[in-house]
Every structure is written in C-alpha cells, then in structure tokens.
Design an enzyme around this catalytic site. Structure first.
Site, PDB file in Angstrom:
ATOM      1  CD  GLU A   1      -2.773  -0.858   2.594  1.00  0.00           C
ATOM      2  OE1 GLU A   1      -3.868  -1.433   2.637  1.00  0.00           O
ATOM      3  OE2 GLU A   1      -2.283  -0.241   3.555  1.00  0.00           O
TER       4      GLU A   1
ATOM      5  CE  LYS B   1       5.111   4.918   7.004  1.00  0.00           C
ATOM      6  NZ  LYS B   1       4.609   6.220   7.439  1.00  0.00           N
TER       7      LYS B   1
ATOM      8  NE  ARG C   1      -2.687   3.434  11.757  1.00  0.00           N
ATOM      9  CZ  ARG C   1      -1.877   2.395  11.890  1.00  0.00           C
ATOM     10  NH1 ARG C   1      -0.571   2.597  12.039  1.00  0.00           N
ATOM     11  NH2 ARG C   1      -2.345   1.161  11.884  1.00  0.00           N
TER      12      ARG C   1
ATOM     13  NE  ARG D   1       0.661   7.376  15.780  1.00  0.00           N
ATOM     14  CZ  ARG D   1       1.724   6.899  15.133  1.00  0.00           C
ATOM     15  NH1 ARG D   1       1.949   7.262  13.882  1.00  0.00           N
ATOM     16  NH2 ARG D   1       2.536   6.051  15.704  1.00  0.00           N
TER      17      ARG D   1
ATOM     18  CD  GLU E   1      -1.926   8.215   7.448  1.00  0.00           C
ATOM     19  OE1 GLU E   1      -0.976   8.955   7.778  1.00  0.00           O
ATOM     20  OE2 GLU E   1      -2.231   7.176   8.063  1.00  0.00           O
TER      21      GLU E   1
ATOM     22  CG  PHE F   1      -5.172   1.716   5.857  1.00  0.00           C
ATOM     23  CD1 PHE F   1      -4.799   0.867   6.884  1.00  0.00           C
ATOM     24  CD2 PHE F   1      -5.096   3.087   6.070  1.00  0.00           C
ATOM     25  CE1 PHE F   1      -4.378   1.365   8.105  1.00  0.00           C
ATOM     26  CE2 PHE F   1      -4.675   3.600   7.283  1.00  0.00           C
ATOM     27  CZ  PHE F   1      -4.310   2.733   8.312  1.00  0.00           C
TER      28      PHE F   1
ATOM     29  NE  ARG G   1       7.440   0.630  16.394  1.00  0.00           N
ATOM     30  CZ  ARG G   1       7.008   1.695  15.732  1.00  0.00           C
ATOM     31  NH1 ARG G   1       6.921   1.653  14.415  1.00  0.00           N
ATOM     32  NH2 ARG G   1       6.667   2.796  16.375  1.00  0.00           N
TER      33      ARG G   1
ATOM     34  CE  LYS H   1       8.292   2.731  10.389  1.00  0.00           C
ATOM     35  NZ  LYS H   1       7.811   3.768  11.328  1.00  0.00           N
TER      36      LYS H   1
END
Length: 618
Positions: A272, A274, A279, A294, A324, A367, A472, A478
């Site tokens: 996707e 970025k 976010r 976020r 986003e 997303f 994470r 990413k």
C-alpha cells in the site's frame, strides 16, 4: 482509604529500581485495596498509580499548568511564591516544593476535611471540567483545598499528579504484570491476557475491575466497543524491499496447516501507499460518526468533511474503519499532498472549521476494517478484513485501489465528493492505493509510484495475519527513503537569545529504551521557523519541571519527527549514539512518547548505515 496510604506506596515504588519489586509492591497494594475497601476503589487506585484520573480514550485532561499548581501551593500554605520557586529550581520537582511548603506552612487548617483517595480523584476530575471566565482560579482553589488538608508526602504526589510527572518509574507493563500477579497466576499467558484487555479498552481501570471480579473469563469477554478507540497496530522498518517481500509473503502450506485458512493471494504480499497524513479511526453507530487520531483524541468537530464522506460512501451503519487523512492544496493543479505540519493545523483549530476545511481539504484513504455490524474483525486475517471492507465501500471509493497489473500511480485520479454542500468541493474518500505482489520487481515499481505521487513510501503487509492493537508487529513493514526520520521525545530545551529570547528551542531528543525509559540521542540546533518556534514554545512551556540557567528540563510529552545526516557512536548521550546535524521535519501532534522510536531501532539504523557504507567503499 486515606490518600496518605497510597502516597506511602508511591514512595516505596519510587525507591526501588527493580522492576520485579515494583510489580510486587503494586500487586500487594491492588490486592489490599480490593480486599479491604469498597470495590469501586480498585480502578481508581490503578488509574492514579499511572498518574491519571481519566482513561486514555476520554477527551479530558486535568489542564493545570505548573505555574497554576505553584500558585495553589502558595495559597494553601501561605509560603511566598518566590520560596516555592526556589525549592522547585533546587530540587527540579514541583512536588518536592509542595512537600517542603506544607512542612513549612505559615497558615494552619483548623478544620481539615479527611483527604481520601476518592476525594483526590473526584476533585481532580472536577477540575478538568471547569471552563470559561474564572476557570483557572477555580482550578487553583480546588487544588489548594486538597493541599491544605494534605501531609507533606500526600502534597508531593497530589502536585505530581496534577503536573503529570509521578516519577515512579511505572509504565503500563509494570501495572499489567502487577494485575496479573495479584488476580491471576502471573504466567506469560496471564500477562498476555491482561495486555490484550488493555489494548482493547485503553482503560487499565476497567481491566483491573474485570480481572479482580471475574478472573480470566472477565478478560476473555473484553472486545472492541464503538466510540472507545484503540491504539493502532504499527509496522517495523524493513531493511529492503526484497527482504520484506521474502519474509512477509504468505506461505500457503504454513497457513493451511496452522490456521485452516485459504488465501486468494497465497505467496503474495499486499503493498500500500504510505501516506504522510493523520492516521485515524472512524467509528459509526447509526447516525453518530466519530473520528479519532492515533493518540485517541476525538477530532470529529475538526473534520466534519470526513464525517460527511464516511456517511455518503461507506455503505454500513455500524463499523470501525482505519484510514489516513491526507491534506491537499486546493489551489494546486496536482494531487501532491501538503506537509503533515500544514495538515496538523486542522487538529489544532477548533474555530472557523468550515474555512480551514476548505483551505486544507483532506482525502480519507481507507485501508482496514476492524469491526462491522457488531462483529469484531481483529482476529480475522488482513485479506478477510479487506474483502469485507470492499463490500461496504462505494464504487467511486474503490476505484482508486490498484490492481496487481497496474502500477501508474496517476492512472486513477477520480475524486469522490460528498453530498454535503458545505464540503462538496473539498472532501473525498478512497480506498488506499494498493497492489498484490509476489516479486521484488512488482514491489519496487509500486514503491517508485508512491514516491512519484509525493507520498512517504509503502507499507508491505502479510495478508494472513490478524490486527494486533498497540503493537509494532513483524508482519507489517514500512519502506521509506533513507535516512528516514526518527520520532523522538523532547526532554530538555533552552531559552533562545537575542530577538528570540522569549522562545524555547534547541531541544534535546530522546528515544525509548527497552525498560520504558528515555535515552538521549542528540540536540537540535536549527530547523525551526519563527512560527514553529512559537508553536513549540507554547507546547512545551507548561511542561517545564526545572530550570537551570537558560536550560529547562521538561516532562516528556512532545514528539518531534527529526531528520539527520547520519548516526554516530557517542559517549555524550546516555544512548551511546548521537544524530549528526538533526533538524526538525515536523512536530508530531498525533504521536505520544509511547509511540516514539526505540533505541533498538536507532541501533538497527546505525548498523544498516555502517553496512551501506562498507558496501559503497568496496
């Protein structure tokens, strides 16, 4: 329960640096509170131990500055403000200054009201509700009332709670383990169950109540709730596109054997764009739609255009969607996004919303789908979640999603406008641009498309994995151009000189360590515009804990995205590393210290940098 009893526990916890000892002390405290007081006091105690009176998802803060707290100390004790400031400067802690002032108080309270845990908690929650003319004075009067009835020890921790600096060395992990130890068997599974419940509620107080009263079954029943936002799942940095594709491509044999899942894209990864935006999670329950960042802040009022786009182009009435929000310049002839710093103005402004929405319109790039029609989808695979997502997006919203055979980022430029007249020219909702890839070539082409379109890079995702909030994870990566910025916490700053002497700048920067502390990695000397310097000063001045000369020590609450030339080994900073020529990219209004980059990541970037240099020199 007397507040002084809790303050004694604070003192014992602060006195030890051993994590296991902190956990034991807190576990004993939680058990004692649950066994010997009214049931409702346990969640209050757990929340206070974290230095809070509100859950993370509640849109409220105590909202009293250190200067306001210092005035309250003076009013409660009769000690001159100058003396309080002297103690504060010498000790570096306004809480210590409060303890000294109470011990040395000029005026005595003749009819003290008992200072209980409940009274402190409820008063501080009430303080946060004051608004309008005279509200600051009312806040100081209420805090002064607490300090007037407090012992020196109790006063120390009342003020520390007000200023947001408990100095206990207690993070979420310690509280999690203490709860698991107190009410479960403290196995790894027990700690994981408590953590899962915390991730799904963002309220350790609710989790404490459930685990104390119901044990493991109470935690198993915890699930997503509308209008109670969860922390996002975060991705790790990829070493390279090839590595990410090789490591994350779904192995069909492994998936079928271990998860009994059939994938439409076995052996592939999802890639996707970025986006460099805000976010957000969009919650809808019937006609009520809310937008959260976020950091779990409710920004619905600042983004009515996003609400309109969601209402018009998502064909469902009950859902949690992740997206986003990307800002654009309406005067520009292309779709190049504005900087995050420009977009962040929309979060900071709560007045003239319609005007700023038109001057900085956003596209909502959807997303992920986390819940639909009362059903949590967190344990579903990414591919399953996206299939459900596609069924509820309008045709125009999905037209921007990329197929595996198309890589021109500019080939799908249709804009989905919302029906609201007020925002018709500036709002859109699209499926995030993405493609399936099985080879490095496909992934690399799509990465170049993302950069050409003005975006940060790409996300590479394993389609067979669930959504894990607050973590994470290794199954999402990413990729951005190196050296990519670091999100770092501001720990200290210096008053500027000359015409900028009224502003704080030259911040010291720190990353997170494995034990939840901070380690400095450098100091920024340049990179602020005058406007940014003013914004930075307004943001950090209320966080000052201590001042020595022109240098101020700050409560760690502000995160900066920092660019730099390289990472060097250094004994100057306690991390062991130093950033060469760090400069400001943006103030991360959407990021809190718990989401800053880790020392492990700094080390990994240094190692990758060294490897790149050695390969270049060959």
């Amino acid at each position: 329960m007397k507040y002084s009893e809790l303050a004694e526990v604070y003192t014992d916890v602060a006195a030890t640096s051993a994590t296991t000892q902190k956990e034991t002390l807190l576990a004993d405290c939680f058990l004692d509170v649950y066994d010997n007081t009214e049931t409702s006091l346990l969640p209050v105690t757990v929340r206070l131990v974290r230095g809070r009176v509100f859950a993370r998802w509640e849109a409220a803060e105590i909202g009293v500055s250190t200067a306001g707290a210092a005035d309250a100390i003076s009013k409660a004790t009769g000690v001159e403000s100058e003396q309080i400031e002297t103690w504060w400067r010498e000790e570096g802690d306004l809480g210590d200054a409060a303890a000294y002032a109470v011990d040395d108080r000029v005026q005595q309270t003749l009819t003290a009201t008992p200072l209980t845990v409940t009274r402190v908690y409820e008063t501080l929650r009430e303080v946060a509700s004051y608004e309008g003319s005279g509200s600051q004075q009312k806040q100081r009067d209420e805090i002064a009332g607490l300090i007037s009835d407090a012992s020196p020890l109790a006063a120390r921790y009342i003020v520390r709670t007000v200023t947001g600096s408990m100095r206990l060395g207690v993070g979420e992990g310690i509280v999690r383990n203490a709860l698991a130890s107190a009410f479960l068997d403290m196995s790894d599974d027990a700690a994981d169950a408590v953590q899962r419940a915390i991730d799904l509620t963002n309220d350790v107080a609710v989790v404490a109540q459930r685990v104390a009263e119901q044990g493991q079954p109470g935690l198993d029943d915890v699930d997503l709730e509308l209008f109670r936002p969860i922390k996002p799942m975060l991705a790790k940095q990829a070493e390279s596109i090839q590595t990410a594709v090789d490591e994350l491509a779904a192995d069909p044999k492994h998936i079928e054997r271990n998860h009994n899942i059939e994938l439409s894209h076995s052996g592939a990864v999802l890639i996707e764009f970025k986006y460099d935006g805000i976010r957000a999670k969009i919650h809808r329950d019937g006609d009520d739609i809310r937008v959260y960042t976020r950091r779990l802040s409710d920004v619905t009022e600042q983004f009515p255009d996003v609400v309109s786009a969601a209402r018009d182009h998502i064909d469902a009435k009950h859902y949690i969607i992740e997206a986003e929000l990307v800002g654009y310049d309406p005067q520009s002839n292309d779709d190049t996004p504005v900087t995050f710093q420009t977009l962040a103005q929309r979060i900071q402004r709560t007045d003239n919303v319609a005007t700023i929405a038109k001057s900085i319109p956003v596209t909502t790039y959807v997303f992920d789908l986390l819940a639909l029609n009362g059903e949590s989808l967190l344990t579903d695979t990414l591919e399953m979640r996206l299939e459900r997502l596609n069924t509820i997006l309008s045709t125009k919203a999905t037209s921007d999603s990329k197929s595996a055979s198309t890589h021109n980022a500019h080939s799908s430029t249709s804009v989905t406008t919302v029906s609201s007249d007020q925002y018709q020219s500036s709002s859109s909702l699209r499926r995030a641009q993405c493609t399936w890839a099985t080879t490095q070539t496909t992934a690399a082409e799509f990465y170049e498309d993302a950069l050409a379109a003005g975006h940060e890079g790409v996300m590479i995702k394993n389609p067979a994995r669930p959504y894990q909030p607050g973590s994470r994870v290794g199954y999402q990566r990413k990729i951005k151009p190196t050296m990519e910025p670091l999100d770092l916490v501001v720990t200290r700053a210096k008053w500027s000189e000359g015409r900028k002497s009224d502003f704080l700048g030259r911040p010291y920067l720190a990353c997170r360590t494995a034990d939840g502390n901070l380690a400095e990695v450098g100091r920024m000397h340049t990179g602020f515009t005058d406007d940014q310097l003013e914004t930075f000063t307004n943001r950090v001045e209320p966080l000052i804990e201590n001042v020595e000369g022109r240098e101020a020590t700050l409560t760690p609450a502000v995160v900066l995205a920092v660019e730099y030339e390289e990472i060097q080994i250094s004994s100057t900073y306690d991390s062991g590393y130093a950033l060469r020529f760090p400069r400001l990219k943006q103030i991360r209004h959407d990021c809190d210290p718990s989401q800053a980059d880790s020392l492990e990541r700094v080390e990994r970037l240094y190692e990758q940098q060294s490897l790149d240099e050695s390969q270049t020199s060959v």
